[in-house]
Design an enzyme around this catalytic site. Sequence first.
Site, PDB file in Angstrom:
ATOM      1  N   ASP A  10       0.832  -1.202   0.000  1.00  0.00           N
ATOM      2  CA  ASP A  10       0.000   0.000   0.000  1.00  0.00           C
ATOM      3  C   ASP A  10       0.871   1.258   0.000  1.00  0.00           C
ATOM      4  OD1 ASP A  10      -2.360   1.376  -0.077  1.00  0.00           O
ATOM      5  OD2 ASP A  10      -2.839   1.092   2.041  1.00  0.00           O
ATOM      6  N   GLY A  11       0.299   2.342  -0.521  1.00  0.00           N
ATOM      7  CA  GLY A  11       0.968   3.645  -0.447  1.00  0.00           C
ATOM      8  C   GLY A  11       1.550   4.138  -1.763  1.00  0.00           C
ATOM      9  N   GLY A  13      -0.029   5.377  -4.326  1.00  0.00           N
ATOM     10  CA  GLY A  13      -0.712   6.614  -4.700  1.00  0.00           C
ATOM     11  C   GLY A  13      -0.178   7.797  -3.900  1.00  0.00           C
ATOM     12  N   ARG A  14      -0.054   7.615  -2.578  1.00  0.00           N
ATOM     13  CA  ARG A  14       0.447   8.712  -1.734  1.00  0.00           C
ATOM     14  C   ARG A  14       1.890   9.049  -2.071  1.00  0.00           C
ATOM     15  NH1 ARG A  14      -1.243   5.916   3.646  1.00  0.00           N
ATOM     16  NH2 ARG A  14      -1.495   4.202   2.164  1.00  0.00           N
ATOM     17  N   SER A  55      -7.083  -5.966  -5.932  1.00  0.00           N
ATOM     18  CA  SER A  55      -8.166  -6.614  -5.191  1.00  0.00           C
ATOM     19  C   SER A  55      -9.472  -6.588  -5.993  1.00  0.00           C
ATOM     20  CB  SER A  55      -8.380  -5.892  -3.855  1.00  0.00           C
ATOM     21  OG  SER A  55      -8.974  -4.630  -4.076  1.00  0.00           O
ATOM     22  N   ASN A  58     -10.579  -3.167  -6.115  1.00  0.00           N
ATOM     23  CA  ASN A  58      -9.827  -2.196  -6.932  1.00  0.00           C
ATOM     24  C   ASN A  58     -10.479  -1.941  -8.305  1.00  0.00           C
ATOM     25  OD1 ASN A  58      -6.490  -3.194  -5.760  1.00  0.00           O
ATOM     26  ND2 ASN A  58      -7.839  -1.561  -5.040  1.00  0.00           N
ATOM     27  N   TRP A  59     -11.403  -2.833  -8.732  1.00  0.00           N
ATOM     28  CA  TRP A  59     -12.106  -2.589 -10.005  1.00  0.00           C
ATOM     29  C   TRP A  59     -12.926  -1.307  -9.932  1.00  0.00           C
ATOM     30  CZ3 TRP A  59     -10.395  -5.132 -13.984  1.00  0.00           C
ATOM     31  CH2 TRP A  59      -9.955  -6.450 -13.874  1.00  0.00           C
ATOM     32  N   ARG A  61     -11.905   1.551  -8.916  1.00  0.00           N
ATOM     33  CA  ARG A  61     -11.084   2.752  -9.129  1.00  0.00           C
ATOM     34  C   ARG A  61     -11.379   3.352 -10.505  1.00  0.00           C
ATOM     35  NH1 ARG A  61      -5.292   2.347  -6.068  1.00  0.00           N
ATOM     36  NH2 ARG A  61      -6.186   1.667  -4.110  1.00  0.00           N
ATOM     37  N   ARG A 175       2.153  -5.080   6.046  1.00  0.00           N
ATOM     38  CA  ARG A 175       1.383  -4.075   5.317  1.00  0.00           C
ATOM     39  C   ARG A 175       2.167  -2.771   5.316  1.00  0.00           C
ATOM     40  NH1 ARG A 175      -4.893  -2.902   4.516  1.00  0.00           N
ATOM     41  NH2 ARG A 175      -4.604  -1.024   3.284  1.00  0.00           N
ATOM     42  N   ARG A 181      -5.243  -2.707   8.670  1.00  0.00           N
ATOM     43  CA  ARG A 181      -6.423  -3.409   8.136  1.00  0.00           C
ATOM     44  C   ARG A 181      -5.981  -4.612   7.334  1.00  0.00           C
ATOM     45  NH1 ARG A 181      -8.616   1.823   6.866  1.00  0.00           N
ATOM     46  NH2 ARG A 181      -7.564   1.898   4.860  1.00  0.00           N
TER      47      ARG A 181
HETATM   48  C1  FPP Z   1      -1.874   0.197  -3.309  1.00  0.00           C
HETATM   49  O1  FPP Z   1      -1.489   1.534  -3.408  1.00  0.00           O
HETATM   50  C2  FPP Z   1      -1.409  -0.537  -4.457  1.00  0.00           C
HETATM   51  C3  FPP Z   1      -2.199  -1.119  -5.398  1.00  0.00           C
HETATM   52  C4  FPP Z   1      -3.666  -1.015  -5.424  1.00  0.00           C
HETATM   53  C5  FPP Z   1      -1.619  -1.851  -6.509  1.00  0.00           C
HETATM   54  C6  FPP Z   1      -0.343  -2.571  -6.214  1.00  0.00           C
HETATM   55  C7  FPP Z   1       0.403  -2.583  -7.451  1.00  0.00           C
HETATM   56  C8  FPP Z   1       1.755  -2.557  -7.573  1.00  0.00           C
HETATM   57  C9  FPP Z   1       2.684  -2.609  -6.458  1.00  0.00           C
HETATM   58  C10 FPP Z   1       2.391  -2.441  -8.876  1.00  0.00           C
HETATM   59  C11 FPP Z   1       1.737  -3.112  -9.992  1.00  0.00           C
HETATM   60  C12 FPP Z   1       1.709  -4.538  -9.788  1.00  0.00           C
HETATM   61  C13 FPP Z   1       2.350  -5.381 -10.549  1.00  0.00           C
HETATM   62  C14 FPP Z   1       2.298  -6.820 -10.179  1.00  0.00           C
HETATM   63  C15 FPP Z   1       3.128  -4.950 -11.717  1.00  0.00           C
HETATM   64  P1  FPP Z   1      -2.617   2.648  -3.431  1.00  0.00           P
HETATM   65  O2  FPP Z   1      -2.796   3.058  -4.840  1.00  0.00           O
HETATM   66  O3  FPP Z   1      -3.830   2.166  -2.737  1.00  0.00           O
HETATM   67  O4  FPP Z   1      -1.899   3.760  -2.603  1.00  0.00           O
HETATM   68  P2  FPP Z   1      -2.587   4.868  -1.679  1.00  0.00           P
HETATM   69  O5  FPP Z   1      -3.197   4.130  -0.520  1.00  0.00           O
HETATM   70  O6  FPP Z   1      -1.420   5.706  -1.263  1.00  0.00           O
HETATM   71  O7  FPP Z   1      -3.564   5.592  -2.541  1.00  0.00           O
END
Ligand code: FPP
Length: 230
Positions: A10-11, A13-14, A55, A58-59, A61, A175, A181
């Site tokens: 996770d993280g 995006g941030r 996940s 995630n669809w 998004r 995590r 979570r």
């Molecule tokens: C969570 O960060 C990350 C994901 C939803 C995707 C994970 C994907 C990768 C690590 C790279 C792509 C995967 C492969 C296998 C090439 P977030 O976007 O939820 O971050 P945030 O909580 O900061 O918004």
Amino acid sequence: MPQHIAIIMDGNGRWATERGLPRSEGHRAGARQLATVADAAARLGVQYLTLYAFSTENWRRPIAEVTALMGLLREFVDERLPELVERNIRLWTIGRTDDLPAPTRNALRKAIEATSHNTGITVTLALSYGGRAEIADAVTRLLAERAGDTRPVTEDDIRRHLYHPDLPDPELMIRTGGEHRLSNFLLWQLSYAELYVTPVYWPDFGEQQLREAIDAFSRRERRFGNVPAK
Ligand code: FPP
């Protein structure tokens, strides 16, 4: 040393937003980090590494982010395939992978086949994965097989119908990104896992951070419902 480590990456995006970059650049940096961490885990003697890459939730998004992630995944798998083969890494997936776009599915199928006889670390990508969906899918397959059999369903019956029954339970779940979570990850398999949360964003999580998580794990006492050992 844990035999199996699961990670919620996770993280991304941030990480990107804080640098004034589009979120997709965070995912790109996250994909690079995935390769680094898999290598480090293999060198440390970890046998299974399971990563939550996409996940069932995630669809939801924005379509542009989903498209970017699916493209990145296909690119990543295609580009890294020679490296997976050379480093003796076996690639598996878990999840409703039939829902992935065809080019992504095909790249994955090719990589899974090409690495199926490798004997080093097994890297499992959880894709279109949800823990509840996995249990529901397992029960669906189990019922189809049991027609008319009314004996109680055992834990072992469920386990044998999970997406990859040969995947052992993770002893450690890491995590990144600071949230405490499970987010619907490996609900069945994480029953006795030690949980480790770090505020570090996934693109900044490397070998050093992995070692710290393993050190913290090795200091914990695992009792599995029993009393402390004398
Ligand atoms: C969570 O960060 C990350 C994901 C939803 C995707 C994970 C994907 C990768 C690590 C790279 C792509 C995967 C492969 C296998 C090439 P977030 O976007 O939820 O971050 P945030 O909580 O900061 O918004």
